[in-house]
Design an enzyme around this catalytic site. Structure first.
Site, PDB file in Angstrom:
ATOM      1  N   ASP A  86       0.782  -1.237   0.000  1.00 59.71           N
ATOM      2  CA  ASP A  86       0.000   0.000   0.000  1.00 59.71           C
ATOM      3  C   ASP A  86       0.818   1.294   0.000  1.00 59.71           C
ATOM      4  O   ASP A  86       0.420   2.274  -0.597  1.00 59.71           O
ATOM      5  CB  ASP A  86      -0.963  -0.006   1.196  1.00 59.71           C
ATOM      6  CG  ASP A  86      -1.977   1.122   1.143  1.00 59.71           C
ATOM      7  OD1 ASP A  86      -2.383   1.477   0.022  1.00 59.71           O
ATOM      8  OD2 ASP A  86      -2.369   1.625   2.192  1.00 59.71           O
ATOM      9  N   CYS A 130     -19.963  -6.366 -11.839  1.00 57.68           N
ATOM     10  CA  CYS A 130     -20.860  -5.443 -11.130  1.00 57.68           C
ATOM     11  C   CYS A 130     -22.248  -5.380 -11.782  1.00 57.68           C
ATOM     12  O   CYS A 130     -23.241  -5.123 -11.103  1.00 57.68           O
ATOM     13  CB  CYS A 130     -20.259  -4.028 -11.099  1.00 57.68           C
ATOM     14  SG  CYS A 130     -18.929  -3.833  -9.896  1.00 57.68           S
ATOM     15  N   CYS A 189     -23.491   6.334  -0.794  1.00 57.70           N
ATOM     16  CA  CYS A 189     -22.452   7.279  -0.365  1.00 57.70           C
ATOM     17  C   CYS A 189     -23.072   8.529   0.255  1.00 57.70           C
ATOM     18  O   CYS A 189     -23.859   9.223  -0.392  1.00 57.70           O
ATOM     19  CB  CYS A 189     -21.568   7.671  -1.545  1.00 57.70           C
ATOM     20  SG  CYS A 189     -20.258   8.837  -1.075  1.00 57.70           S
ATOM     21  N   CYS A 242     -14.969  12.369  -0.161  1.00 52.70           N
ATOM     22  CA  CYS A 242     -15.029  11.051   0.481  1.00 52.70           C
ATOM     23  C   CYS A 242     -14.748  11.181   1.979  1.00 52.70           C
ATOM     24  O   CYS A 242     -13.751  11.793   2.387  1.00 52.70           O
ATOM     25  CB  CYS A 242     -14.002  10.129  -0.178  1.00 52.70           C
ATOM     26  SG  CYS A 242     -13.885   8.497   0.581  1.00 52.70           S
ATOM     27  N   SER A 252     -13.705   8.950   4.016  1.00 54.88           N
ATOM     28  CA  SER A 252     -12.429   8.334   4.370  1.00 54.88           C
ATOM     29  C   SER A 252     -11.292   9.330   4.190  1.00 54.88           C
ATOM     30  O   SER A 252     -10.418   9.468   5.055  1.00 54.88           O
ATOM     31  CB  SER A 252     -12.184   7.088   3.519  1.00 54.88           C
ATOM     32  OG  SER A 252     -13.005   6.024   3.929  1.00 54.88           O
ATOM     33  N   LYS A 255      -6.114  17.533   6.424  1.00 53.69           N
ATOM     34  CA  LYS A 255      -5.487  18.078   7.627  1.00 53.69           C
ATOM     35  C   LYS A 255      -6.130  19.365   8.121  1.00 53.69           C
ATOM     36  O   LYS A 255      -5.783  19.851   9.195  1.00 53.69           O
ATOM     37  CB  LYS A 255      -3.995  18.309   7.374  1.00 53.69           C
ATOM     38  CG  LYS A 255      -3.230  17.039   7.033  1.00 53.69           C
ATOM     39  CD  LYS A 255      -1.773  17.327   6.732  1.00 53.69           C
ATOM     40  CE  LYS A 255      -1.034  16.039   6.359  1.00 53.69           C
ATOM     41  NZ  LYS A 255       0.392  16.289   6.029  1.00 53.69           N
ATOM     42  N   ASP A 266     -17.233   2.919   5.718  1.00 55.64           N
ATOM     43  CA  ASP A 266     -17.394   1.580   5.142  1.00 55.64           C
ATOM     44  C   ASP A 266     -18.655   1.425   4.302  1.00 55.64           C
ATOM     45  O   ASP A 266     -18.939   0.326   3.815  1.00 55.64           O
ATOM     46  CB  ASP A 266     -17.434   0.528   6.259  1.00 55.64           C
ATOM     47  CG  ASP A 266     -16.081   0.337   6.922  1.00 55.64           C
ATOM     48  OD1 ASP A 266     -15.067   0.404   6.218  1.00 55.64           O
ATOM     49  OD2 ASP A 266     -16.054   0.127   8.150  1.00 55.64           O
TER      50      ASP A 266
END
Length: 382
Positions: A143, A197, A207, A223, A225, A232, A251
Site C-alpha cells: 500500500d 458489477c 455514499c 469522500c 475516508s 489536515k 465503510d
C-alpha cells in the site's frame, strides 16, 4: 505401460512453491501477474483523476505518477509480481453503529492491528524463503509504495475494480487487504478477472457525500475516508452533517456490496477486531489527551492521524449526536492548544446548544487569535 508424467518446468515448480508459502502464511488468495499487464486505461484514468484535482491534498499521488503507471519504472528488473489478498470481512454489519449516534464509527480495517505491519511481516517471510529457493531477487510492497495495486490485482485475477473503485472478489466481496511481492524470476502468469458489477449501483447510491461523480470514479475531496484521515484542515461545512458519527474512514460503499455474502462464507478469523474499537463511546473519546490517545490506538492505523485530527473528527460526530450531556466535554475543548480542535468544538456546541445559550458564549470569539476558529464563531447562529 502407464502414460508418462507431464514435465513440470522449473518456473512452474517455483510458482507452486510460492503459492503454497502464501497459503501457509494465511493469505486467502495469491496469483501471478506480469509487470506489463496493466492496461493503458489505468494510467490514463489516473492522469484524468489528477488533472481534475480529485486527489485533494494527496500530492504524493502526483509526484509518483510515472512509477504508478508501470511497475518496471519502480524496479526495472522485475519479471513477475505475486499479488496477494487477505480477507478482513467483519463479523457483524459495520453499518449498525451508524444508528447509535452516541457511539463512534471506526472503519473495519482500523479496528485491529495495523494491516501494513501484519501483511508486510508475512510478505517478508514468504519473499525470503522464495529468494532462497529460486536464487532470485525480491521486493515486497504493502500500500505505501507507488504501485497501482488494484489494477494489478485485477489482471492477476484476484477480483475486479468495482464501481466504488475498490477491488471486489467473487469469493471475498469488498473485504481484501492487498500486498505484492516483486521478483526477478519469470513465473507463469494467471488469467485476469472480468467485471461482475452488472447494473448494481448499491455502492454509489449509499455514499453519504456523493463522492462518486460516475461509476468507477471517485472524488476523494468528497469522500469521508479522505476527509477523516488524509485531510489536515477543518472539515468543510458541507460534509459535516453527512459525516454522522464516522470518525475514522467510511465503510458504507464496501459494506453494501452484494458480493460480500460470499466473504462471510469464506472468511477465516485471521484478523479479529478489538472490542474497544468496535463502537467506542463518544464521551470516552472526548476525554483523550495525547498520551491517552496514543495508548488507546497503539498498533492501530488510527494513531497515524494524530490526536488533534482525531479529536476534530470526534467533535464533528459529537455535534451530530444530539446528546446534550456532552456539552461540557465539548466546552473543555474551546481551550485546546490546537485551533483545529477549538474550531470543531465551536461547531459541535453550536449544534448541541439552543441558540440563546450558544450566543451567550460568543464573547469567547473576541479572545480567539486564530482566523479559522474566529470564522467558526462567525458562521455559528447569531
Amino acid at each position: 505401460m502407464p502414460a508418462p508424467r507431464p514435465t513440470v518446468s522449473k518456473a512452474e515448480r517455483l510458482k507452486a512453491f510460492l503459492l503454497q508459502e502464501a497459503r501457509s502464511a494465511g493469505f486467502d488468495v495469491a496469483r501471478i501477474v506480469a509487470p506489463d499487464a496493466i492496461s493503458q486505461h489505468a494510467p490514463e484514468a489516473l492522469e484524468a483523476y489528477l488533472k481534475a484535482g480529485r486527489h485533494g491534498t494527496m500530492d504524493w499521488m502526483e509526484e509518483t505518477r510515472a512509477r504508478r503507471a508501470d511497475p518496471r519504472v519502480l524496479w526495472p528488473d522485475v519479471r513477475s509480481i505475486l499479488m496477494l489478498g487477505m480477507n478482513y470481512g467483519p463479523e457483524d454489519d459495520p453499518l449498525q453503529v451508524l444508528d447509535r449516534p452516541d457511539r463512534a464509527a471506526i472503519s473495519v480495517y482500523a479496528r485491529h492491528r495495523d494491516y501494513h505491519d501484519v501483511i508486510k511481516g508475512k510478505l517478508k517471510g514468504i519473499a525470503g524463503r522464495f529468494a532462497s529457493r529460486a536464487g532470485s531477487d525480491v521486493k515486497v510492497f504493502v500500500d505505501t509504495a507507488p504501485i497501482m495495486e488494484k489494477p494489478l490485482a485485477e489482471r492477476a485475477g484476484l477480483g475486479w475494480q468495482g464501481k466504488h473503485t475498490n477491488l471486489v472478489s467473487r469469493e471475498f466481496g469488498s473485504w481484501l487487504f492487498l500486498g505484492s511481492i516483486f521478483t526477478t524470476a519469470t513465473l507463469p502468469a494467471d488469467a485476469g478477472e472480468d467485471d461482475h458489477c452488472g447494473s448494481c449501483r448499491a455502492c454509489l447510491d449509499i455514499c453519504p457525500t456523493d463522492a462518486f461523480p460516475a461509476p468507477y470514479q471517485l472524488d476523494a475531496r468528497r469522500c469521508i475516508s479522505y476527509l477523516t484521515i488524509e485531510h489536515k484542515e477543518p472539515i468543510p461545512h458541507e460534509f459535516r452533517i453527512a459525516m454522522g458519527n464516522r470518525i475514522y474512514g467510511c465503510d458504507d460503499c464496501l459494506a453494501v456490496c452484494p458480493w460480500n455474502k460470499f466473504a462471510s462464507l469464506a472468511r477465516e478469523a485471521k484478523l479479529k477486531a478489538r472490542d474497544d474499537l468496535k463502537e467506542p463511546a463518544l464521551e470516552e473519546l472526548l476525554g483523550l489527551d495525547d498520551a491517552a490517545f496514543r495508548a488507546l490506538f497503539s498498533g492501530s492505523p488510527v494513531k497515524r492521524i494524530g490526536r488533534d485530527r482525531f479529536m476534530r473528527n470526534v467533535l464533528i460526530a459529537t455535534g451530530n449526536s444530539g446528546d446534550r450531556s456532552l456539552v461540557e466535554a465539548c466546552r473543555a475543548h474551546l481551550g485546546d492548544a490546537n485551533p483545529l480542535v477549538r474550531g470543531a468544538a465551536v461547531w459541535a456546541l453550536s449544534r448541541l446548544l439552543d441558540q440563546t445559550d450558544f450566543v451567550r458564549m460568543k464573547d469567547r470569539a473576541a479572545a480567539e487569535d486564530d482566523r479559522s476558529v474566529r470564522e467558526e464563531w462567525g458562521l455559528a447562529p447569531q
